[in-house]
Design a protein around this motif. Structure first.
Motif, PDB file in Angstrom:
ATOM      1  N   VAL A  80       0.834  -1.203   0.000  1.00 36.57           N
ATOM      2  CA  VAL A  80       0.000   0.000   0.000  1.00 36.57           C
ATOM      3  C   VAL A  80       0.871   1.257   0.000  1.00 36.57           C
TER       4      VAL A  80
ATOM      5  N   ARG B 107      -5.538   3.815   2.470  1.00 41.33           N
ATOM      6  CA  ARG B 107      -4.575   3.686   3.566  1.00 41.33           C
ATOM      7  C   ARG B 107      -5.294   3.470   4.896  1.00 41.33           C
TER       8      ARG B 107
ATOM      9  N   ASN C 197      -6.467  -0.022   4.950  1.00 40.40           N
ATOM     10  CA  ASN C 197      -5.327  -0.904   5.184  1.00 40.40           C
ATOM     11  C   ASN C 197      -4.895  -0.884   6.651  1.00 40.40           C
TER      12      ASN C 197
ATOM     13  N   CYS D 224      -7.409  -2.975  -5.898  1.00 40.92           N
ATOM     14  CA  CYS D 224      -6.599  -2.851  -4.678  1.00 40.92           C
ATOM     15  C   CYS D 224      -7.495  -2.834  -3.440  1.00 40.92           C
TER      16      CYS D 224
END
Length: 237
Positions: free
Chosen positions: A35, A125, A128, A191
């Protein structure tokens, strides 16, 4: 059972645990770096993530092979058998997490220096970070045989699904506004889905930890807040 056999079996189990701990460390780093490579357009870092995957595959095979040999040699019962079977299950989930992190790194290479909406990158982000928290906690739960911590991870996955749905809607909007956005938005969409799937694998591990400790499967349905299909219908996709 003789003391020698018990000692040998304990050594077998410890070997499985150590390999899974190493796998967990590799998978965590791959996820963080993949990431970061995506957000910073860092191609060398993305390539490093991809290069890490073979080691994870080797460890996965070693866990499977050693677990099968342990079952054949020791013929474990009850909790000992559950521990061996759980090692196979967890190693499979961690290996798949590594594959998904590798896929994110490949997408980072494919996107290159193309424009990425700041809001989407921030969302990825954040998503993640949530998944990394779940991965770390569930691996700790396995090491400590902590069912309460495992169940907490299991319950938290709904927040990741909800965030994925939000990002899905945002990316659809960008693609509908300008066809030139379709290529990089598609990469970002994959993603986001990879990160969401990693969250699912952490809940798989949580369920395995619960089975390992209690000998029972969770009797309630997993919380899911993924509404991406509904978003597609609303957008006419």
């Amino acid at each position: 059972m003789s003391e020698h056999i018990v000692s040998s079996y304990d050594a077998d189990l410890q070997g499985l645990r150590q390999r899974i701990a190493e796998m967990g460390g590799i998978a965590e780093k791959m996820l963080v770096d993949s990431v970061a490579a995506l957000a910073r357009h860092d191609k060398p870092l993305a390539q490093t993530v991809i290069a890490s995957d073979p080691r994870l595959d080797v460890l996965h095979r070693e866990v499977e092979e050693n677990a099968i040999l342990t079952i054949a040699r020791r013929q474990p019962l009850a909790v000992d058998l559950r521990e061996t079977i759980s090692a196979i299950r967890i190693a499979g989930d961690v290996e798949r997490i590594g594959d998904l992190a590798k896929n994110i790194a490949k997408r980072a290479l494919a996107i290159g220096d193309d424009f990425q909406p700041h809001k989407i990158v921030v969302g990825l982000r954040h998503m993640n970070d949530l998944v990394m928290g779940q991965l770390k906690d569930v691996l700790d739960a396995y090491a400590q045989k902590d069912t309460a911590k495992a169940l907490d991870v299991w319950k938290r996955d709904g927040a990741i699904d909800a965030l994925y749905t939000s990002l899905f809607r945002e990316l659809l909007t960008y693609m509908m506004e300008d066809p030139r956005n379709i290529s990089f938005c598609t990469h970002l969409l994959f993603c986001a889905k990879n990160i969401e799937r990693i969250g699912d694998h952490t809940t798989n591990i949580a369920e395995t930890v619960h089975y390992l400790v209690t000998g029972e499967t969770l009797a309630i349905d997993r919380p899911k807040n993924d509404r991406s299909i509904d978003a597609s219908v609303e957008a006419g996709v």
